[in-house]
Write a protein that holds these residues in place. Structure first.
Motif, PDB file in Angstrom:
ATOM      1  N   GLY A 260      44.441  38.344  33.950  1.00 23.30           N
ATOM      2  CA  GLY A 260      45.073  39.470  33.240  1.00 23.30           C
ATOM      3  C   GLY A 260      46.565  39.502  33.542  1.00 23.30           C
ATOM      4  N   LYS A 261      47.033  40.626  34.060  1.00 17.80           N
ATOM      5  CA  LYS A 261      48.479  40.755  34.327  1.00 17.80           C
ATOM      6  C   LYS A 261      48.907  39.861  35.488  1.00 17.80           C
ATOM      7  N   LEU A 262      47.977  39.584  36.371  1.00 20.17           N
ATOM      8  CA  LEU A 262      48.260  38.697  37.513  1.00 20.17           C
ATOM      9  C   LEU A 262      48.005  37.275  37.041  1.00 20.17           C
TER      10      LEU A 262
ATOM     11  N   TYR B 200      33.103  38.526  31.113  1.00 19.71           N
ATOM     12  CA  TYR B 200      33.593  38.097  29.802  1.00 19.71           C
ATOM     13  C   TYR B 200      35.074  38.399  29.711  1.00 19.71           C
ATOM     14  N   GLU B 201      35.848  37.381  29.399  1.00 21.86           N
ATOM     15  CA  GLU B 201      37.314  37.506  29.373  1.00 21.86           C
ATOM     16  C   GLU B 201      37.815  36.994  28.018  1.00 21.86           C
ATOM     17  N   GLN B 202      38.628  37.821  27.358  1.00 21.72           N
ATOM     18  CA  GLN B 202      39.113  37.429  26.028  1.00 21.72           C
ATOM     19  C   GLN B 202      40.142  36.282  26.095  1.00 21.72           C
TER      20      GLN B 202
ATOM     21  N   ILE C  74      42.354  41.501  38.270  1.00 23.02           N
ATOM     22  CA  ILE C  74      42.011  41.525  39.698  1.00 23.02           C
ATOM     23  C   ILE C  74      40.888  42.538  39.983  1.00 23.02           C
ATOM     24  N   GLY C  75      40.858  43.649  39.218  1.00 22.32           N
ATOM     25  CA  GLY C  75      39.786  44.638  39.401  1.00 22.32           C
ATOM     26  C   GLY C  75      38.433  44.047  39.018  1.00 22.32           C
ATOM     27  N   GLY C  76      38.386  43.327  37.907  1.00 22.35           N
ATOM     28  CA  GLY C  76      37.134  42.732  37.419  1.00 22.35           C
ATOM     29  C   GLY C  76      36.643  41.633  38.356  1.00 22.35           C
TER      30      GLY C  76
ATOM     31  N   GLY D 179      40.088  48.736  37.851  1.00 20.66           N
ATOM     32  CA  GLY D 179      41.379  48.285  37.335  1.00 20.66           C
ATOM     33  C   GLY D 179      42.458  49.355  37.393  1.00 20.66           C
ATOM     34  N   GLY D 180      43.637  48.932  36.987  1.00 23.57           N
ATOM     35  CA  GLY D 180      44.829  49.732  37.179  1.00 23.57           C
ATOM     36  C   GLY D 180      44.930  51.013  36.381  1.00 23.57           C
ATOM     37  N   SER D 181      44.134  51.161  35.336  1.00 15.28           N
ATOM     38  CA  SER D 181      44.287  52.366  34.501  1.00 15.28           C
ATOM     39  C   SER D 181      43.340  53.485  34.936  1.00 15.28           C
TER      40      SER D 181
ATOM     41  N   GLY E 268      47.255  51.659  39.614  1.00 12.74           N
ATOM     42  CA  GLY E 268      47.644  50.266  39.389  1.00 12.74           C
ATOM     43  C   GLY E 268      48.191  49.593  40.630  1.00 12.74           C
ATOM     44  N   GLY E 269      48.383  48.305  40.501  1.00 11.60           N
ATOM     45  CA  GLY E 269      48.829  47.492  41.633  1.00 11.60           C
ATOM     46  C   GLY E 269      47.624  46.801  42.235  1.00 11.60           C
ATOM     47  N   ILE E 270      47.844  45.616  42.776  1.00 12.48           N
ATOM     48  CA  ILE E 270      46.728  44.795  43.274  1.00 12.48           C
ATOM     49  C   ILE E 270      45.857  45.547  44.289  1.00 12.48           C
ATOM     50  N   PRO E 271      46.442  46.168  45.329  1.00 12.26           N
ATOM     51  CA  PRO E 271      45.567  46.805  46.333  1.00 12.26           C
ATOM     52  C   PRO E 271      44.695  47.907  45.725  1.00 12.26           C
TER      53      PRO E 271
ATOM     54  N   SER F 247      33.827  47.983  33.215  1.00 10.57           N
ATOM     55  CA  SER F 247      34.999  47.638  32.408  1.00 10.57           C
ATOM     56  C   SER F 247      36.235  47.561  33.276  1.00 10.57           C
ATOM     57  N   ASP F 248      36.944  46.438  33.142  1.00 11.92           N
ATOM     58  CA  ASP F 248      38.230  46.259  33.834  1.00 11.92           C
ATOM     59  C   ASP F 248      39.356  46.347  32.801  1.00 11.92           C
ATOM     60  N   MET F 249      38.986  46.776  31.610  1.00 13.11           N
ATOM     61  CA  MET F 249      39.953  46.834  30.511  1.00 13.11           C
ATOM     62  C   MET F 249      40.715  48.146  30.626  1.00 13.11           C
TER      63      MET F 249
HETATM   64  C1  FAD Z   1      55.416  42.620  34.998  1.00  9.44           C
HETATM   65  C2  FAD Z   1      54.456  43.200  35.995  1.00  9.44           C
HETATM   66  C3  FAD Z   1      54.821  43.329  37.324  1.00  9.44           C
HETATM   67  C4  FAD Z   1      53.916  43.862  38.258  1.00  9.44           C
HETATM   68  N1  FAD Z   1      54.277  43.881  39.581  1.00  9.44           N
HETATM   69  C5  FAD Z   1      53.334  44.207  40.522  1.00  9.44           C
HETATM   70  C6  FAD Z   1      53.584  43.969  41.898  1.00  9.44           C
HETATM   71  O1  FAD Z   1      54.659  43.484  42.274  1.00  9.44           O
HETATM   72  N2  FAD Z   1      52.597  44.261  42.792  1.00  9.44           N
HETATM   73  C7  FAD Z   1      51.382  44.756  42.406  1.00  9.44           C
HETATM   74  O2  FAD Z   1      50.510  44.987  43.258  1.00  9.44           O
HETATM   75  N3  FAD Z   1      51.124  44.981  41.087  1.00  9.44           N
HETATM   76  C8  FAD Z   1      52.058  44.710  40.144  1.00  9.44           C
HETATM   77  N4  FAD Z   1      51.787  44.849  38.808  1.00  9.44           N
HETATM   78  C9  FAD Z   1      50.556  45.553  38.415  1.00  9.44           C
HETATM   79  C10 FAD Z   1      49.341  44.673  38.515  1.00  9.44           C
HETATM   80  O3  FAD Z   1      49.578  43.460  37.873  1.00  9.44           O
HETATM   81  C11 FAD Z   1      48.174  45.366  37.823  1.00  9.44           C
HETATM   82  O4  FAD Z   1      48.005  46.691  38.309  1.00  9.44           O
HETATM   83  C12 FAD Z   1      46.866  44.608  38.021  1.00  9.44           C
HETATM   84  O5  FAD Z   1      47.042  43.217  37.980  1.00  9.44           O
HETATM   85  C13 FAD Z   1      45.926  45.073  36.918  1.00  9.44           C
HETATM   86  O6  FAD Z   1      44.669  44.523  37.105  1.00  9.44           O
HETATM   87  P1  FAD Z   1      43.429  45.049  36.279  1.00  9.44           P
HETATM   88  O7  FAD Z   1      42.225  44.822  37.106  1.00  9.44           O
HETATM   89  O8  FAD Z   1      43.691  46.452  35.825  1.00  9.44           O
HETATM   90  O9  FAD Z   1      43.307  44.122  35.014  1.00  9.44           O
HETATM   91  P2  FAD Z   1      44.362  43.566  33.963  1.00  9.44           P
HETATM   92  O10 FAD Z   1      45.317  42.691  34.668  1.00  9.44           O
HETATM   93  O11 FAD Z   1      44.890  44.651  33.115  1.00  9.44           O
HETATM   94  O12 FAD Z   1      43.412  42.641  33.129  1.00  9.44           O
HETATM   95  C14 FAD Z   1      42.458  43.115  32.253  1.00  9.44           C
HETATM   96  C15 FAD Z   1      41.758  41.915  31.681  1.00  9.44           C
HETATM   97  O13 FAD Z   1      40.779  42.350  30.752  1.00  9.44           O
HETATM   98  C16 FAD Z   1      40.802  41.486  29.623  1.00  9.44           C
HETATM   99  N5  FAD Z   1      40.258  42.210  28.486  1.00  9.44           N
HETATM  100  C17 FAD Z   1      40.763  43.340  27.924  1.00  9.44           C
HETATM  101  N6  FAD Z   1      39.971  43.735  26.899  1.00  9.44           N
HETATM  102  C18 FAD Z   1      38.943  42.853  26.835  1.00  9.44           C
HETATM  103  C19 FAD Z   1      37.791  42.741  25.996  1.00  9.44           C
HETATM  104  N7  FAD Z   1      37.549  43.609  25.018  1.00  9.44           N
HETATM  105  N8  FAD Z   1      36.948  41.705  26.213  1.00  9.44           N
HETATM  106  C20 FAD Z   1      37.174  40.798  27.207  1.00  9.44           C
HETATM  107  N9  FAD Z   1      38.269  40.862  28.027  1.00  9.44           N
HETATM  108  C21 FAD Z   1      39.123  41.884  27.846  1.00  9.44           C
HETATM  109  C22 FAD Z   1      42.262  41.139  29.475  1.00  9.44           C
HETATM  110  O14 FAD Z   1      42.459  39.963  28.724  1.00  9.44           O
HETATM  111  C23 FAD Z   1      42.700  40.985  30.921  1.00  9.44           C
HETATM  112  O15 FAD Z   1      42.529  39.676  31.398  1.00  9.44           O
HETATM  113  C24 FAD Z   1      52.657  44.313  37.850  1.00  9.44           C
HETATM  114  C25 FAD Z   1      52.274  44.171  36.506  1.00  9.44           C
HETATM  115  C26 FAD Z   1      53.161  43.609  35.592  1.00  9.44           C
HETATM  116  C27 FAD Z   1      52.736  43.432  34.157  1.00  9.44           C
END
Ligand code: FAD
Length: 494
Positions: free
Chosen positions: A39-41, A31-33, A12-14, A463-465, A470-473, A277-279
């Motif tokens: 991702g987590k969503l 670019y998505e692997q 969602i961050g990316g 992204g969440g890290s 973390g979390g969608i908002p 980076s959204d990783m």
């Molecule tokens: C079980 C669970 C329950 C959750 N419940 C909630 C909730 O109720 N409400 C809420 O708001 N949040 C919740 N979260 C947290 C929320 O899902 C995350 O904080 C958010 O979705 C993370 O988004 P992100 O942008 O960090 O990317 P991520 O979702 O971490 O995605 C990163 C993406 O990068 C890709 N990637 C990684 N490395 C590479 C690479 N080298 N090359 C290309 N692509 C790569 C991955 O494949 C992935 O698609 C939950 C998470 C989980 C797992």
């Protein structure tokens, strides 16, 4: 010619960053692997059931609306969601059932009726957490934290004069214990610590403001399920000209000293003016920039919790259950000791059951329900043997059977499991941590990795890290912070 931006990962961050950068005039390639975005969503579709695999709680939907508006469309037309009347139904081991109504007055009345808690205690508490959120959201969520310019900004000065209101000295639990007579209400509000993967017995009481989002602002659910957040935003990004490349893993980020060159994918060099980076940021440094040292902050910050999830197709309906349901552990403190100190799952875990087809009817065949059954779990440090995971399953089913008075195993017609190992395999999150780092200390907000590399100025992080967490908002907010930084750079160059 347009400047080029590369985004690593379509979480969602990316996706949010892709919309922002496209709006700023960049030619954006994501670019998505994995084979699909999110991702987590994400989602699973199988045997007539549809499961959202990660997030289930949707707060601050206006942030998604804003992205849709930014992309040139209207949220009202393409992304509909409903406010939940009952945020969550809680089950306690002594048979108490409590409905956490979204309406504050109704919630306080229910707390008074079920827990014998004075209504004024609940109202005062919700007012206090609202005040905390209003005071600090601009500083903690929507601005690049721990930057001199932010601390000197209007938002920074506002917080500085009222810092005591942020309640940083007590833990969430201690504040909740002082706020309520009912132990059950303390447990209910302690649970908000898990919303960013933290331990409420350690995390500062500032995090109690998370409850404000659900109880004052409201919890929502998209009409077509959580994954429609991804599909809607990806469609909008594509309409703006963003290109998504799936099954494409970025292997390296290429730099020359402090100058960003681009990325390497399958031995091919792809140049870019910006890389975002959204990783997960720990694995970003380990795998994509192995010659750079892992920043100290990432070494010392305790990881957030992870989760074990069972996606269960159930061949009957449970009219008493709602969209969100919690079956509480009896000894919550001990459960968190297991998660964060012993790094093991607890034998009597708190079980969360999310049933999206209570709201989105098409998510399960008629007469059936799609159960997302989740417990909090420690990050993977090698403890998840097959035997351990099979014990977890037995404990979870036992808990459901005893609290809902059912033999649930006999109703399972589809089953799949997610756990810290699969979360890391699928999304590259170190140890399967759901939210990157935990907020188990007062320093956590300062330890989160910033949204910009300290030396390589064209390398950004969302992204969440990373900040704000973390979390969608918060992931959407991280993309807004990066966009603001880039916009300021463009203004400076003019
Ligand atoms: C079980 C669970 C329950 C959750 N419940 C909630 C909730 O109720 N409400 C809420 O708001 N949040 C919740 N979260 C947290 C929320 O899902 C995350 O904080 C958010 O979705 C993370 O988004 P992100 O942008 O960090 O990317 P991520 O979702 O971490 O995605 C990163 C993406 O990068 C890709 N990637 C990684 N490395 C590479 C690479 N080298 N090359 C290309 N692509 C790569 C991955 O494949 C992935 O698609 C939950 C998470 C989980 C797992």
């Amino acid at each position: 010619m347009n400047k080029k931006a590369i985004i690593i990962g379509s979480g969602i961050g990316g996706i949010s960053a892709s919309i922002h950068l496209s709006k700023l005039g960049y030619q954006v390639d994501v670019y998505e692997q994995a084979e699909k975005p999110g991702g987590k969503l994400n989602e699973i579709r199988e045997g007539g059931f549809r499961f959202d695999t990660g997030p289930s709680l949707f707060t601050l939907p206006n942030l998604v609306d804003n992205l849709i508006e930014l992309s040139g469309s209207s949220s009202k037309d393409i992304f509909k969601y409903d406010k939940l009347e009952n945020v969550c139904r809680y089950y306690f081991t002594d048979g108490t059932v409590f409905n956490a109504w979204s309406d504050t007055e109704k919630f306080a009345s229910e707390a008074s009726r079920v827990f014998n808690e004075p209504k004024s205690n609940v109202e005062n508490y919700l007012n206090r957490v609202k005040e905390m959120y209003d005071l600090s959201a601009d500083l903690f969520i929507f601005k690049p934290f721990a930057r001199f310019s932010t601390l000197r900004s209007k938002a920074g000065k506002k917080v500085a004069t009222k810092i005591h209101k942020l309640d940083m000295l007590l833990s969430m639990h201690k504040r909740n214990k002082r706020s309520f007579r009912s132990k059950k209400l303390v447990q209910l509000f302690n649970r908000y610590g898990t919303y960013n993967g933290s331990n409420p017995y350690k995390a500062p009481a500032t995090l109690n403001m998370i409850a404000h989002l659900e109880h004052n602002d409201g919890a929502f659910f998209p009409e077509k399920g959580m994954y429609s957040i991804v599909t809607t935003l990806v469609d909008r990004a594509k309409a703006m000209g963003v290109k998504f490349h799936f099954n494409k893993k970025v292997d390296r980020v290429l730099v020359d000293g402090k100058k960003l060159i681009g990325v390497e994918i399958d031995h091919e060099k792809i140049e870019a003016d910006k890389v975002i980076s959204d990783m997960d940021v720990t694995n970003f440094y380990k795998h994509l920039m192995p010659k750079k040292k892992l920043p100290l902050r990432l070494k010392i910050m305790e990881k957030s919790s992870s989760a074990i999830i069972f996606y269960l197709g159930i061949n009957r309906t449970f009219p008493d259950l709602d969209v969100h349901n919690i079956l509480f552990a009896d000894n919550y403190k001990e459960e968190f000791d297991y998660l964060f100190k012993r790094k093991r799952t607890y034998h009597d875990p708190t079980v969360y059951i999310f049933i999206s087809n209570k709201s989105t009817k098409t998510d399960a065949p008629s007469g059936c329900e799609n159960w997302f059954v989740m417990i909090n779990a420690p990050v993977n440090i090698g403890q998840y043997t097959e035997e351990v995971l099979s014990d977890v399953r037995a404990n979870v089913l036992k808990k459901i059977n005893s609290m809902l008075n059912v033999d649930i195993e006999s109703h399972i017609v589809f089953e799949e499991m997610g756990n810290p190992i699969t979360i890391e395999e699928k999304t590259s999150s170190a140890g399967g941590a759901i939210y990157g780092g935990s907020s188990n200390s007062r320093l956590s907000a300062f330890l989160r990795h910033p949204n910009k590399h300290s030396k390589i100025k064209d390398l950004h992080f969302v992204g969440g890290s990373v900040h704000p967490g973390g979390g969608i908002p918060l992931c959407i907010a991280s993309a807004g912070i990066v966009a603001e930084d880039i916009k300021n750079e463009i203004i400076d160059q003019q």
